[in-house]
Enzyme design. Structure first.
Site, PDB file in Angstrom:
ATOM      1  NE  ARG A  61      -3.901   0.007   1.486  1.00 51.10           N
ATOM      2  CZ  ARG A  61      -4.760  -0.436   0.558  1.00 51.10           C
ATOM      3  NH1 ARG A  61      -4.937   0.244  -0.554  1.00 51.10           N
ATOM      4  NH2 ARG A  61      -5.419  -1.554   0.721  1.00 51.10           N
ATOM      5  NE  ARG A  87      -2.711  -4.635  -6.457  1.00 52.47           N
ATOM      6  CZ  ARG A  87      -3.553  -4.041  -5.624  1.00 52.47           C
ATOM      7  NH1 ARG A  87      -3.290  -2.814  -5.174  1.00 52.47           N
ATOM      8  NH2 ARG A  87      -4.675  -4.638  -5.239  1.00 52.47           N
ATOM      9  CG  HIS A 156      -3.796   2.710  -7.329  1.00 55.37           C
ATOM     10  ND1 HIS A 156      -3.724   3.349  -6.110  1.00 55.37           N
ATOM     11  CD2 HIS A 156      -5.035   2.151  -7.375  1.00 55.37           C
ATOM     12  CE1 HIS A 156      -4.858   3.186  -5.457  1.00 55.37           C
ATOM     13  NE2 HIS A 156      -5.672   2.476  -6.189  1.00 55.37           N
ATOM     14  CG  ASP A 200     -13.310   4.659  -5.472  1.00 57.98           C
ATOM     15  OD1 ASP A 200     -13.427   3.535  -4.964  1.00 57.98           O
ATOM     16  OD2 ASP A 200     -12.614   4.899  -6.491  1.00 57.98           O
ATOM     17  CD  GLU A 258      -6.047   5.382  -8.357  1.00 62.17           C
ATOM     18  OE1 GLU A 258      -6.467   4.498  -9.115  1.00 62.17           O
ATOM     19  OE2 GLU A 258      -6.519   5.567  -7.210  1.00 62.17           O
TER      20      GLU A 258
HETATM   21  O1  TA6 Z   1      -8.273   3.492  -7.176  1.00 62.00           O
HETATM   22  C1  TA6 Z   1      -9.340   3.406  -6.312  1.00 62.00           C
HETATM   23  C2  TA6 Z   1      -9.602   1.954  -5.952  1.00 62.00           C
HETATM   24  O2  TA6 Z   1     -10.074   1.230  -7.055  1.00 62.00           O
HETATM   25  C3  TA6 Z   1     -10.564   1.942  -4.771  1.00 62.00           C
HETATM   26  O3  TA6 Z   1     -11.832   1.445  -5.154  1.00 62.00           O
HETATM   27  C4  TA6 Z   1      -9.850   1.076  -3.736  1.00 62.00           C
HETATM   28  O4  TA6 Z   1     -10.195  -0.278  -3.891  1.00 62.00           O
HETATM   29  C5  TA6 Z   1      -8.392   1.363  -4.086  1.00 62.00           C
HETATM   30  O5  TA6 Z   1      -8.383   1.321  -5.499  1.00 62.00           O
HETATM   31  C6  TA6 Z   1      -7.370   0.484  -3.419  1.00 62.00           C
HETATM   32  O6  TA6 Z   1      -7.407  -0.802  -3.938  1.00 62.00           O
HETATM   33  P1  TA6 Z   1      -6.446  -1.902  -3.243  1.00 62.00           P
HETATM   34  O7  TA6 Z   1      -6.765  -3.186  -3.957  1.00 62.00           O
HETATM   35  O8  TA6 Z   1      -5.029  -1.463  -3.456  1.00 62.00           O
HETATM   36  O9  TA6 Z   1      -6.815  -1.883  -1.778  1.00 62.00           O
END
Ligand code: TA6
Length: 286
Positions: A61, A87, A156, A200, A258
């Site tokens: 993260r 990833r 992201h 979001d 993103e």
């Molecule tokens: O980019 C936004 C998103 O799609 C949110 O809906 C949330 O799920 C975020 O990505 C983080 O996703 P992750 O799988 O890294 O927890």
């Protein structure tokens, strides 16, 4: 000073540590994930959760995770990993070079038996990260198989901020977006975006976006090519509480802006064709 790079370890993960003339950076080989970018004398422009999972095969993260070859949950297979497999895959260090104080690092991921179970197409993905006064990423996908395929991709990016309640995001005025919190299709207003609660949103956007963080005295430009989507995400307290790899107040210290090709902006590649998404993060000197 001369620019240089070296392979090293961070919390057990293999990284490329970069020392450019104007900045430093670190890129994990797992996921080709940029984890840090800091112009000399400045705080890191990227945020990484203090509770991030630094483990092989775990989504980390923070920094700049690469969502590929799909974005979000898989369209039909709920057991497939969210945001695709790029990833959490081991990428190959494909070389680095220095030019005028900047360092460019190449990482590569090719389809194999494992990926073909999740995405039955032959591809080569390549990420070039250029570290200098600013940070530039170029993500290139080549269709190395006999038939066309389509994919989604997104960088992201977790951008560090003093307090997400105090930032503004410029450049998305009037843009249509899919609101994933309300489930509605909406259109952005004229004013810069402020974050007050869970956000979001997948915007249809190709233009310049600017993150204004007055507390840090900074305007950060996000320029992109080959990308028709801009996502703005912040989980706010309630969603953060469901994330085991984020502290309860972690949401305050970042905003995700993103860059990618998502949904209707997904990319279709003919055999032998290639597509590139680029994103450049630069201080807006006004
Ligand atoms: O980019 C936004 C998103 O799609 C949110 O809906 C949330 O799920 C975020 O990505 C983080 O996703 P992750 O799988 O890294 O927890």
């Amino acid at each position: 000073m001369d620019a240089r790079w070296k392979l090293g370890l961070r919390n057990g993960l293999e990284v490329v540590e970069v020392e450019a003339a104007a900045s430093t950076a670190a890129i994990a080989l797992q996921g080709a994930q940029v984890l840090s970018f800091a112009p000399r004398g400045q705080a890191d422009w990227l945020w990484v959760s203090e509770r991030a999972r630094w483990a092989p095969g775990a989504a980390l993260r923070g920094g700049i995770p690469i969502c590929f070859p799909w974005f979000g949950p898989h369209a039909s297979e709920p057991t497939f990993p969210a945001h695709g497999f790029a990833r959490t895959s081991g990428w190959r260090f494909a070389g680095a070079r220095e030019e005028s104080g900047r360092v460019s690092v190449d990482l590569a991921l090719a389809s194999d038996e494992r990926t073909s179970k999740l995405f039955p197409h032959a591809f080569e993905a390549r990420l070039t990260v250029t570290v200098g006064e600013d940070l530039a990423l170029a993500f290139e996908t080549t269709n190395t198989g006999p038939s066309a395929f389509s994919f989604e991709v997104a960088l992201h990016t977790y951008l560090a901020v003093a307090d997400v309640a105090d930032i503004q995001i410029e450049g998305l005025a009037g843009r249509p977006y899919a609101d994933k919190v309300s489930g509605e299709q909406r259109q952005e207003g004229a004013a810069p975006i402020r974050i007050a609660g869970e956000v979001d949103r997948v915007y249809d956007n190709e233009g310049l976006v600017v993150l204004v963080d007055a507390a840090r005295g900074r305007r950060l430009r996000i320029e992109s090519t080959g990308a028709g989507s801009t996502v703005v995400w912040n989980p706010a307290p309630a969603k953060t509480a469901t994330l085991s790899d984020m502290a309860p107040d972690g949401f305050r210290r970042f905003v995700c802006i993103e860059t990618g090709a998502i949904g209707q902006r997904r990319v279709t590649l003919a055999p032998g064709a290639r597509h590139q998404v680029t994103a450049r993060y630069a201080a807006d000197r006004g």
